[in-house]
Design a protein around this motif. Structure first.
Motif, PDB file in Angstrom:
ATOM      1  N   MET A 155      41.065 -22.955 -55.904  1.00 19.09           N
ATOM      2  CA  MET A 155      42.349 -22.830 -55.158  1.00 19.09           C
ATOM      3  C   MET A 155      43.188 -24.204 -55.632  1.00 19.09           C
ATOM      4  N   ARG A 156      42.480 -25.216 -55.426  1.00 17.86           N
ATOM      5  CA  ARG A 156      43.129 -26.623 -55.487  1.00 17.86           C
ATOM      6  C   ARG A 156      43.811 -26.611 -56.923  1.00 17.86           C
ATOM      7  N   GLU A 157      42.928 -26.218 -57.950  1.00 18.92           N
ATOM      8  CA  GLU A 157      43.303 -26.273 -59.466  1.00 18.92           C
ATOM      9  C   GLU A 157      44.681 -25.505 -59.686  1.00 18.92           C
ATOM     10  N   LEU A 158      44.549 -24.518 -58.922  1.00 16.06           N
ATOM     11  CA  LEU A 158      45.470 -23.435 -59.308  1.00 16.06           C
ATOM     12  C   LEU A 158      46.706 -23.588 -58.289  1.00 16.06           C
ATOM     13  N   GLY A 159      46.635 -24.529 -57.543  1.00  8.97           N
ATOM     14  CA  GLY A 159      47.646 -24.642 -56.588  1.00  8.97           C
ATOM     15  C   GLY A 159      47.874 -23.343 -55.655  1.00  8.97           C
ATOM     16  N   TYR A 160      46.997 -22.674 -55.200  1.00 12.44           N
ATOM     17  CA  TYR A 160      47.184 -21.394 -54.757  1.00 12.44           C
ATOM     18  C   TYR A 160      47.645 -21.730 -53.175  1.00 12.44           C
ATOM     19  N   MET A 208      45.880 -14.927 -56.015  1.00 11.25           N
ATOM     20  CA  MET A 208      44.658 -14.557 -55.511  1.00 11.25           C
ATOM     21  C   MET A 208      43.513 -14.189 -56.742  1.00 11.25           C
ATOM     22  N   ALA A 209      44.017 -13.136 -57.470  1.00 13.71           N
ATOM     23  CA  ALA A 209      43.211 -12.869 -58.592  1.00 13.71           C
ATOM     24  C   ALA A 209      43.020 -13.827 -59.588  1.00 13.71           C
ATOM     25  N   ASP A 210      43.794 -14.644 -59.670  1.00 13.45           N
ATOM     26  CA  ASP A 210      43.675 -15.714 -60.582  1.00 13.45           C
ATOM     27  C   ASP A 210      42.511 -16.711 -60.071  1.00 13.45           C
ATOM     28  N   VAL A 211      42.611 -16.984 -58.852  1.00 19.61           N
ATOM     29  CA  VAL A 211      41.712 -17.883 -58.324  1.00 19.61           C
ATOM     30  C   VAL A 211      40.318 -17.295 -58.295  1.00 19.61           C
ATOM     31  N   ALA A 212      40.175 -15.883 -57.940  1.00 15.82           N
ATOM     32  CA  ALA A 212      38.846 -15.556 -58.133  1.00 15.82           C
ATOM     33  C   ALA A 212      38.477 -15.329 -59.538  1.00 15.82           C
ATOM     34  N   ARG A 213      39.083 -15.060 -60.433  1.00 18.79           N
ATOM     35  CA  ARG A 213      38.696 -15.011 -61.928  1.00 18.79           C
ATOM     36  C   ARG A 213      38.152 -16.448 -62.230  1.00 18.79           C
ATOM     37  N   ARG A 214      38.947 -17.478 -61.995  1.00 18.78           N
ATOM     38  CA  ARG A 214      38.355 -18.779 -62.137  1.00 18.78           C
ATOM     39  C   ARG A 214      37.265 -19.279 -61.421  1.00 18.78           C
TER      40      ARG A 214
END
Lengths: 328, 328
Positions: B37-42, B1-7
């Motif tokens: 989300m989509r890009e990172l496959g969250y 989730m943190a990754d998504v947020a950063r991105r």
DNA sequence: CGCCGCCATGTTTGCGTAAACATGAAGTCT
DNA sequence: AGACTTCATGTTTACGCAAACATGGCGGCG
């Protein structure tokens, strides 16, 4: 957990240790903690555990329906084997057997608490859904095409069908008719193909194919038609339930099984020995299929990669009273 | 989730809001988050969610076996209905149908990620296990005694059996014989009791009871014995599979159904219309049973207490070719 | 007899999420 | 025009557990 710790006069960590059977807790302390647990009715929260471990110890099973005997028996075997390995089973139903339905199931799956997935269905539809399969989730597929992207476990449909046809030919029948399952089913297709191949290999005429939908009713309808074919002395049905329908149709049309016509089924469901007459059929080892599915999927979860590829579970022909030589 | 947020250049909380469809996120931000989300496959971690909410949105189902048609069809209905209500189903098998086996299942249950439990089995064994049922977990029981400690959902066994017996008496039979299910089964007991009660109410002789174990094979054995009883012109089998065995036994003994003896089953499994002859049987609405189980259990989870008590699902007699008047 | 190391137990921390509270910017009303 | 509201978004915190690290007491060894 904090309550238990307070009551037992220890730290939460010690409670955790007792709860997990960690060795470095002295007997007396352990007793106190256990007592406190009992008194307070403590049960560990599996969500927190799963969060900590990053695993759920749960396998998701995707299937269309439980109404087929094969599916429910496979599922039962999966459940039992999973329990043995310490995994629970979560069911993910596909309400409607369409591409969207499958996609929906896989989407839900992404949000579900499962470490791996076993798919019991036709891969025709699976193909379309592949894209949305969450990466990193191990998958084992039952009853599918021998697709090398997945680990596949399946009954040896081809050999089973071959045995059935062979048996009838060996009894002296000129050829063997076939009542196949629905086209969408890979199992049905492979049984039908094997039937045709075996006949061709023996240089026999390949009669026209009848199709059913696995139900006894559809077998009955096929049987009414076959009863009108004077040359039809041997029929291989793609499952036992359709064979049941055949038996009824032949009975109603005055054809005596096996005197006038022989019938072989596929599956060896428990009832098939009590059909009238008892059905010669190809025994499928659903238990073994289930066991292997779980074993392979668990191995993947543990990062002991089993490459894609197919595991075939052997079949065996069960001889009963529904087959005999052709009428004189 | 943190990754998504950063991105997406937002905070984790905003990601959470998007993920849960919270309204107060402006369109453009939402789009960015969704893209990330989509890009990172969250995919959201359901363990963390469950930890936060204190709920799993999962219902546990405890059962002995799936090999009985009734169980698997009930399970299927439960799964479908649960999916509709947004709940997943986790299976908790009881490997060995003994008191210890049940206790084990309930113990495992305590550690499982379920909000509620549906029990499909004989309450004979449940009684013993009651003590260890974790408090606060809603329970619904199928096929059990009408015990008022639990919410019970069941087919109206008594009325079904009554209809079967009534039908045979109405056809003119002097009395009706019964092939019961195993003693351990409450369903079997209730069907047998209703059979006896109905006969007694009509002032008829109550013939000796035969017992099977639900299997076609056991019905066959019972049938071989009954075929030797000259007075036996009507038989009520406690399920369709035993009825199938009866049909085979009568056939082998040269008794024609329904000319010489009438047979009624119970369940209306899909195959029963394709028996030889098609079976008159008591239709059980497994779907409705499953639906009600889920509905009641979910209501309990939501703290809309449904008091203990029994819900009966009605049955209906399906008339087919296996019944007729007594031989002249 | 004193030091070292081992072992039982305690303390801190973080797993991923969402509720509760905080912030700040843009409007709205008098 | 100034204060007050509204709303989008950010920050802090806790859910329950167990790994990692910390502590302190005890026995064994030189």
């Amino acid at each position: 957990m904090a309550d238990v710790a307070r009551r037992a006069g220890v730290s939460a960590q010690t409670v955790s240790r007792v709860s997990n059977g960690h060795p470095s807790v002295v007997g007396s302390t352990r007793e106190q903690v256990l007592a406190a647990m009992r008194e307070l009715g403590y049960r560990p929260n599996s969500a927190a555990r799963a969060l900590k471990y990053g695993q759920f110890r749960t396998i998701g099973v995707i299937l269309f329906t439980l109404s087929s005997v094969g599916n429910s028996r496979t599922l039962e075997a999966i459940v039992d084997q999973a329990a043995e390995e310490g995994y629970a089973i979560t069911l993910i139903p596909v309400a409607v057997p369409t591409r969207d339905g499958v996609l929906g199931a896989f989407t839900r799956l992404g949000e579900l608490a499962v470490d791996a997935v076993i798919v019991i269905m036709e891969i025709h539809l699976l193909d379309a859904a592949t894209v949305s399969l969450p990466a990193g989730v191990p998958v084992v597929v039952v009853d599918s095409d021998a697709d090398d992207r997945y680990t596949v476990v399946d009954t040896d449909q081809v050999d089973g069908a071959r045995q059935a046809v062979r048996h009838l030919l060996d009894l002296g029948h000129r050829t063997v008719w076939h009542v196949a399952g629905p086209e969408e089913s890979f199992a049905a297709e492979r049984r039908a193909t094997a039937w045709r191949t075996e006949l061709e290999g023996a240089g026999r005429v390949v009669p026209p194919l009848s199709r059913g939908d696995w139900s006894a009713e559809s077998g009955y309808r096929a049987g009414l038609a076959l009863a009108g074919e004077p040359d039809c002395t041997a029929v291989f049905a793609a499952n036992d339930q359709m064979a049941l329908g055949l038996l009824r149709a032949f009975h109603e049309k005055g054809k005596v099984v096996p005197r006038d016509v022989s019938v072989v089924g596929f599956d060896d469901i428990p009832d098939s020995g009590s059909f009238v007459p008892p059905l010669t059929t190809v025994h499928q080892d659903f238990t073994e299929v289930g066991r292997r599915c779980v074993e392979r999927v668990v191995r993947q979860v543990r990062n002991e990669p089993v490459g894609p590829g197919t595991t075939l579970v052997p079949t065996r022909l069960v001889l009963r009273a529904s087959t005999a030589g052709p009428p004189a």
